[in-house]
Design a protein around this motif. Structure first.
Motif: not given
Length: 470
Positions: A8-10, A246-258
């Motif tokens: 794990f990193r960011s 820091l990747g505590m949420v992903s861009w995909r999670q954001c896009m899917n939520a939108v």
């Protein structure tokens, strides 16, 4: 099934994590996090983000514990120590493979290449995943086969090629059978930090906090994002940048939520939601820039012609900017917000960066470093891209002759001066209109400084410096 290591990193989350999902599908998992404080400091990260990261790692450890995945935590001061440390862990536990999610700044790419070599030399597999971007650098290119240097055509290509497969979410793995491997506590930092971190209650760490931020933003503010995002006195932005960094949420999670809020659409539909999607794509664009134009990772401007720009050596002016005493209330309020909270409103990042680079004609790299030291969401690609935009040295840079007037920005975006009154409280007793540019007598009475430079004179000086480039 053979044991797998996940580094794990960011990407401090268990849900929708490409590397973790791929590793768990192949065998039992041991997780690893390498604490590299000397490298973090060399990259300019300050106490705010280091503290947030370490709290995020602790939240990750707890989440992994629920899956019976132990988290090993080792002190590895610099990136060049990572290959040896990871290879030793792999040998100790006879791991078949290492899995990680790719990072795109130059030093991180070199580190990962060295790790790949070390594992290949030892006869072990090493897998990198493009988890933080929809498209790996090099997948989206111009008609000439070059990396994009302008955002708008990049964004159009992004929307044109995005697919359901790229947007698909990975579930968190099922709990595995317990391993006879104890999780490890965080090692103590072996370096002093320049500053005390901001109160962690301002920024609770971990993916649960990130998910709560995302849900609240979309429920209460997302549809107003386009109309409210530029007003710092209004809570109009998502404030998700620390969690994305820091990747505590992903861009995909954001896009899917939108999409769940916007009838399955990203580029169209609600204007506020579509505008926020565009900001997420900006983050990916700057990662492509770092990979495609590595000179920006070497402290060089994107625009080669601006290397010859004659920046002023003005330590007093720089100190006034850092300390929020330039005499321009909106600039000072923004800088005080940054130091006090570890965060700054996006509109004000542009205003303050352009003030340093254009009004004071001070090298943007000094400001970039100051932001990185204080920002809890400090991320090289986004920070560098934003600073170069404001300084007219980067991709999509504002024309050099565009120089924000801080007083005009104040009257336009803080019309009631509520933001100024909060962060420059010595001006709170003035009538709202007077706070934008207090008269000299009031400045003296309230012990608020005169402007460090007059706008018209500063604009003229900046124009002459850029014109001198030819």
């Amino acid at each position: 099934m053979a044991l797998q290591l996940v580094w794990f990193r960011s990407d401090l989350r268990i849900h929708d994590n490409r590397a973790l999902a791929a590793a768990a599908a192949r065998g039992p998992v041991i997780a690893v996090f390498l604490h590299s404080p000397a490298q973090w400091q060399a990259h300019g990260h300050g106490a705010n983000q280091i503290d947030f990261l370490r709290r995020g790692v602790e939240a990750l450890r707890e989440a992994l514990h629920g899956l019976n995945i132990p988290l090993l935590q080792r002190l590895v001061p610099r990136f060049n120590d990572a290959p040896r440390a990871l290879a030793a862990i792999a040998e100790e536990y006879d791991a078949a493979a290492l899995h990680f999610n790719c990072e795109y700044a130059l030093n991180e790419q070199r580190r990962d290449a060295a790790v790949q070599t070390a594992f290949n030399d030892a006869g072990r597999a090493c897998h990198g995943y493009h988890d933080a971007v929809a498209f790996a650098p090099g997948e989206l290119l111009t008609g000439k086969g070059d990396y994009y240097g302008v955002f708008t055509p990049f964004a159009k290509a992004w929307h044109r090629h995005i697919s359901a497969e790229r947007l698909a979410l990975d579930d968190a793995p099922a709990a595995q059978a317990p391993l006879d491997v104890p999780a490890e506590a965080q090692p103590a930092l072996d370096i002093p930090l320049e500053d005390e971190p901001v109160d962690g209650r301002q920024w609770p760490a971990g993916e649960d906090a990130a998910a709560d931020h995302l849900a609240r933003f979309l429920r209460f503010r997302g549809r107003h994002y386009q109309s409210q995002r530029d007003f710092p006195g209004v809570r109009g932005t998502s404030a998700l940048s620390p969690y994305l960094a820091l990747g505590m949420v992903s861009w995909r999670q954001c896009m899917n939520a939108v999409m769940s809020e916007n009838d399955g659409r990203l580029a169209e539909g609600d204007a506020g939601l579509a505008a926020w999607v565009n900001e997420l794509i900006w983050r990916e664009f700057y990662r492509h820039v770092a990979a495609g134009f590595p000179r920006v990772c070497r402290r060089q401007p994107f625009k080669a012609s601006t290397r010859a720009l004659e920046w002023r050596n003005d330590d007093a002016g720089f100190a006034a900017w850092c300390e929020g005493r330039t005499g321009y209330p909106l600039v000072d309020a923004a800088m005080r917000q940054l130091v006090a909270t570890g965060w700054m409103h996006n509109r004000l990042r542009m205003v303050t960066a352009m003030f340093l680079a254009k009004h004071l004609l001070i090298d943007w790299r000094r400001g970039e470093a100051f932001f990185m030291r204080h920002l809890i969401d400090g991320e090289f690609c986004a920070n560098n891209g934003g600073w170069q935009w404001a300084a007219s040295t980067g991709t999509d840079a504002v024309p050099y002759f565009r120089i924000f007037n801080p007083t005009t920005q104040s009257t336009r975006f803080d019309p009631d001066t509520e933001f100024i009154a909060r962060w420059v409280p010595e001006l709170a007793s003035l009538a709202p209109r007077a706070r934008h540019d207090p008269p000299a007598a009031e400045r003296a009475r309230l012990k608020y400084p005169a402007p460090v430079v007059e706008h018209k004179a500063a604009r003229k000086r900046a124009l002459e410096a850029f014109k001198a480039l030819g």
